[in-house]
Write a protein that holds these residues in place. Sequence first.
Motif, mmCIF file in Angstrom:
data_model
loop_
_atom_site.group_PDB
_atom_site.id
_atom_site.type_symbol
_atom_site.label_atom_id
_atom_site.label_comp_id
_atom_site.label_asym_id
_atom_site.label_seq_id
_atom_site.Cartn_x
_atom_site.Cartn_y
_atom_site.Cartn_z
ATOM 1 N N SER A 192 -5.127 -1.061 -8.292
ATOM 2 C CA SER A 192 -4.879 0.210 -9.031
ATOM 3 C C SER A 192 -6.247 1.305 -8.995
ATOM 4 C CB SER A 192 -4.688 0.017 -10.812
ATOM 5 O OG SER A 192 -4.481 1.126 -11.247
ATOM 6 N N GLY A 193 -5.905 2.416 -9.041
ATOM 7 C CA GLY A 193 -7.104 3.332 -8.888
ATOM 8 C C GLY A 193 -6.696 4.485 -8.127
ATOM 9 N N GLU A 194 -7.655 5.388 -7.642
ATOM 10 C CA GLU A 194 -7.307 6.613 -6.923
ATOM 11 C C GLU A 194 -6.689 6.561 -5.623
ATOM 12 O OE1 GLU A 194 -10.015 10.654 -5.520
ATOM 13 O OE2 GLU A 194 -10.872 8.995 -6.748
ATOM 14 N N GLN A 195 -5.767 7.357 -5.303
ATOM 15 C CA GLN A 195 -5.093 7.209 -4.112
ATOM 16 C C GLN A 195 -5.295 8.478 -3.266
ATOM 17 O OE1 GLN A 195 -1.052 6.466 -5.623
ATOM 18 N NE2 GLN A 195 -1.416 4.271 -5.896
ATOM 19 N N ALA A 196 -4.867 8.171 -1.807
ATOM 20 C CA ALA A 196 -5.313 9.273 -0.948
ATOM 21 C C ALA A 196 -4.524 10.469 -1.137
ATOM 22 C CB ALA A 196 -4.684 8.714 0.451
ATOM 23 N N CYS A 197 -3.542 10.538 -2.061
ATOM 24 C CA CYS A 197 -2.844 11.484 -2.323
ATOM 25 C C CYS A 197 -3.191 12.607 -3.423
ATOM 26 C CB CYS A 197 -1.388 11.260 -2.755
ATOM 27 S SG CYS A 197 -1.188 10.002 -4.217
ATOM 28 N N ASP B 251 -1.156 2.189 -9.735
ATOM 29 C CA ASP B 251 -0.902 1.123 -9.185
ATOM 30 C C ASP B 251 -0.444 1.659 -7.745
ATOM 31 O OD1 ASP B 251 -1.755 -0.414 -11.195
ATOM 32 O OD2 ASP B 251 0.373 -0.845 -11.867
ATOM 33 N N GLY B 252 -0.650 0.815 -6.519
ATOM 34 C CA GLY B 252 0.035 0.939 -5.478
ATOM 35 C C GLY B 252 -1.148 0.935 -4.179
ATOM 36 N N ARG B 253 -2.382 1.020 -4.743
ATOM 37 C CA ARG B 253 -3.559 0.999 -3.474
ATOM 38 C C ARG B 253 -3.376 -0.495 -2.829
ATOM 39 N NH1 ARG B 253 -8.695 3.675 -4.020
ATOM 40 N NH2 ARG B 253 -9.385 1.485 -3.387
ATOM 41 N N MET B 254 -3.672 -0.448 -1.674
ATOM 42 C CA MET B 254 -3.864 -1.892 -1.193
ATOM 43 C C MET B 254 -5.231 -2.576 -1.440
ATOM 44 S SD MET B 254 -3.867 -3.003 2.899
ATOM 45 C CE MET B 254 -5.646 -2.999 3.399
ATOM 46 N N LEU B 255 -5.117 -3.866 -1.883
ATOM 47 C CA LEU B 255 -6.412 -4.594 -2.202
ATOM 48 C C LEU B 255 -7.494 -4.409 -1.161
ATOM 49 C CD1 LEU B 255 -5.226 -8.123 -3.316
ATOM 50 C CD2 LEU B 255 -5.535 -6.170 -4.906
ATOM 51 N N GLU B 256 -8.812 -4.436 -1.708
ATOM 52 C CA GLU B 256 -10.112 -4.050 -0.592
ATOM 53 C C GLU B 256 -10.062 -5.480 0.269
ATOM 54 O OE1 GLU B 256 -11.655 -1.342 -0.456
ATOM 55 O OE2 GLU B 256 -10.178 -0.636 -1.998
ATOM 56 N N PRO B 257 -10.672 -5.270 1.407
ATOM 57 C CA PRO B 257 -10.686 -6.301 2.275
ATOM 58 C C PRO B 257 -11.252 -7.900 1.651
ATOM 59 C CG PRO B 257 -11.541 -4.377 3.158
ATOM 60 C CD PRO B 257 -11.060 -4.241 1.798
ATOM 61 N N LEU B 258 -12.340 -7.598 0.783
ATOM 62 C CA LEU B 258 -12.773 -8.993 0.196
ATOM 63 C C LEU B 258 -11.682 -9.546 -0.770
ATOM 64 C CD1 LEU B 258 -16.598 -8.051 -0.353
ATOM 65 C CD2 LEU B 258 -15.601 -9.574 1.444
ATOM 66 N N GLU B 259 -11.076 -8.573 -1.470
ATOM 67 C CA GLU B 259 -10.107 -9.104 -2.461
ATOM 68 C C GLU B 259 -8.803 -9.777 -1.661
ATOM 69 O OE1 GLU B 259 -10.425 -5.834 -6.047
ATOM 70 O OE2 GLU B 259 -9.219 -5.607 -4.459
ATOM 71 N N ILE B 260 -8.713 -9.437 -0.604
ATOM 72 C CA ILE B 260 -7.457 -9.834 0.307
ATOM 73 C C ILE B 260 -8.070 -11.268 0.886
ATOM 74 C CG2 ILE B 260 -6.281 -9.922 2.460
ATOM 75 C CD1 ILE B 260 -5.933 -6.650 1.976
ATOM 76 N N ILE B 261 -9.186 -11.298 1.136
ATOM 77 C CA ILE B 261 -9.820 -12.779 1.610
ATOM 78 C C ILE B 261 -9.863 -13.639 0.551
ATOM 79 C CG2 ILE B 261 -11.944 -13.700 2.547
ATOM 80 C CD1 ILE B 261 -12.328 -11.284 4.365
ATOM 81 N N ALA B 262 -10.138 -13.055 -0.507
ATOM 82 C CA ALA B 262 -10.068 -14.175 -1.768
ATOM 83 C C ALA B 262 -8.878 -14.637 -2.084
ATOM 84 C CB ALA B 262 -10.653 -13.395 -3.005
ATOM 85 N N GLU B 263 -7.833 -13.789 -1.720
ATOM 86 C CA GLU B 263 -6.292 -14.158 -2.073
ATOM 87 C C GLU B 263 -5.941 -15.022 -0.921
ATOM 88 O OE1 GLU B 263 -4.288 -13.723 -4.390
ATOM 89 O OE2 GLU B 263 -4.877 -12.066 -5.583
ATOM 90 N N ALA C 143 0.970 -1.257 0.035
ATOM 91 C CA ALA C 143 0.063 0.023 -0.174
ATOM 92 C C ALA C 143 0.754 1.271 -0.142
ATOM 93 C CB ALA C 143 -0.992 -0.280 1.324
ATOM 94 N N MET C 144 0.890 1.929 -0.997
ATOM 95 C CA MET C 144 1.793 3.222 -1.380
ATOM 96 C C MET C 144 1.423 4.013 -2.369
ATOM 97 S SD MET C 144 5.189 0.922 -2.476
ATOM 98 C CE MET C 144 4.718 -0.359 -1.202
ATOM 99 N N ASN C 145 2.048 5.254 -2.479
ATOM 100 C CA ASN C 145 1.802 6.005 -3.763
ATOM 101 C C ASN C 145 2.229 5.251 -4.871
ATOM 102 O OD1 ASN C 145 3.875 7.972 -5.420
ATOM 103 N ND2 ASN C 145 1.699 8.982 -5.119
ATOM 104 N N ARG C 146 1.695 5.552 -5.956
ATOM 105 C CA ARG C 146 2.016 4.860 -7.284
ATOM 106 C C ARG C 146 3.510 5.082 -7.328
ATOM 107 N NH1 ARG C 146 2.052 8.177 -12.024
ATOM 108 N NH2 ARG C 146 1.547 10.203 -11.819
ATOM 109 N N GLU C 147 4.151 6.127 -7.386
ATOM 110 C CA GLU C 147 5.513 6.455 -7.649
ATOM 111 C C GLU C 147 6.312 5.536 -6.722
ATOM 112 O OE1 GLU C 147 6.465 7.889 -10.050
ATOM 113 O OE2 GLU C 147 4.769 9.307 -10.978
ATOM 114 N N MET C 148 5.822 5.798 -5.553
ATOM 115 C CA MET C 148 6.554 4.721 -4.517
ATOM 116 C C MET C 148 6.533 3.159 -5.031
ATOM 117 S SD MET C 148 5.519 6.344 -0.944
ATOM 118 C CE MET C 148 6.759 5.503 -0.057
ATOM 119 N N TRP C 149 5.653 2.731 -5.498
ATOM 120 C CA TRP C 149 5.512 1.336 -6.004
ATOM 121 C C TRP C 149 6.464 1.101 -7.390
ATOM 122 C CZ3 TRP C 149 4.311 -3.477 -5.066
ATOM 123 C CH2 TRP C 149 4.205 -4.174 -5.757
#
Length: 401
Positions: free
Chosen positions: A154-159, A164-176, A124-130
């Motif tokens: 991938s998507g809109e970030q807090a900044c 790319d760089g967004r943490m997966l959503e909770p349900l996506e993490i559970i699927a993984e 989970a980080m800014n796209r440039e950091m990723w």
Amino acid sequence: MQDLHDKRLVLGLSGGIACYKAADLVRRLIERGAQVDVVMTEAATRFITPVTMQALSGRPVFVDAWDSRVDNNMAHIQLSRGADAILIAPASADFMAKLVQGRADDLLSTLCLARACPLLVAPAMNREMWLAAPTQRNVQQLALDKVKILGPGSGEQACGETGDGRMLEPLEIIAELRRFFQPKHFERLRVLLTAGPTVEPIDPVRVLSNRSSGKTGYALAQAAWEAGAEVTLVSGPTALPCPYGVTRINVESAQQMHDAVMQNLNGQDIFISVAAVADWRIKNVSPEKIKKDGKTTPNIEFEANPDILANVATQKNAPWCVGFAAETENLSEFAHAKRLRKGIPMLIGNLAQHVMDADHTTVSIFDDRGEHALALNSKQKVAQQLVSEIAQRYQQSRTTR
């Protein structure tokens, strides 16, 4: 759904705004029966409090490496013993660098270094950091170190930036997580499925269809992906969300489903025909809405739709085929006959009136050895059983060629 009821997880939070997602993640893990111990870095406590995570997990939260609540004062050892996995979510760029370097300067990094269980990280980080070269090198090294990388999304970030760089959503993490823990019966296989109903137009506003919900096909698509397959799902109209990790192709009519299957057949290892495909379509579809005059009824003519499963089974280098049969009577007789007529090695049958629109099902497997009934269970559990049964027969077919 208690699909993680036997799992004990250590959830680590490193510093980042995505910590807010960890609260929902813990809640959903608990709903699924997991036991969750939360460990936070000092930076993570700047974004969400240990009190919040303790309230949601129902267990003490650990931050300090010198926490004396553990009897031997070795939280960095005890917390991972007996755990099924450690999940770092969010995993910041800094924390991932720590993992690569083997640093142990706080409780969470020390715990990861001293672990006796698998480690998964959700970046989970800014796209440039990723995208930065050091981060990408660290990702590659973590993979070499057998650390499982989940995402990022991938998507809109807090900044305010997008990428790319967004943490997966909770349900996506559970699927993984579900996929991580499932046996890999379909590892490196490509699976093509059909699911749901088809609809045949009568006029621009009316259609003929059936009561298929698509639940069994979607459960099988999810179970196949969890078992390691690359899954393509050709789906008729349904309100079900596409299973995570699965590629869905939307169709309506039987002819559209046939065409989509044929276009995606090349290179597939297994074809599972679950969809409730209309046997007939309207030959004389009206270009305008048919009006009711109270005197006459529409003259509707039918013609046969293509037999998708039979057509696939007769292709040169055809994938290993599995059919489905939903009957209302004489299941054994009709299912055996259908399997032989289609020329396929395996068919799964049930009585439609017992399972239509339901979340539970009971099925029987028909193959060269006869009929094998599975017990009533949720469609997801039955799907997992079927994946195991399909994989066993598929592998046997490969060794007897």
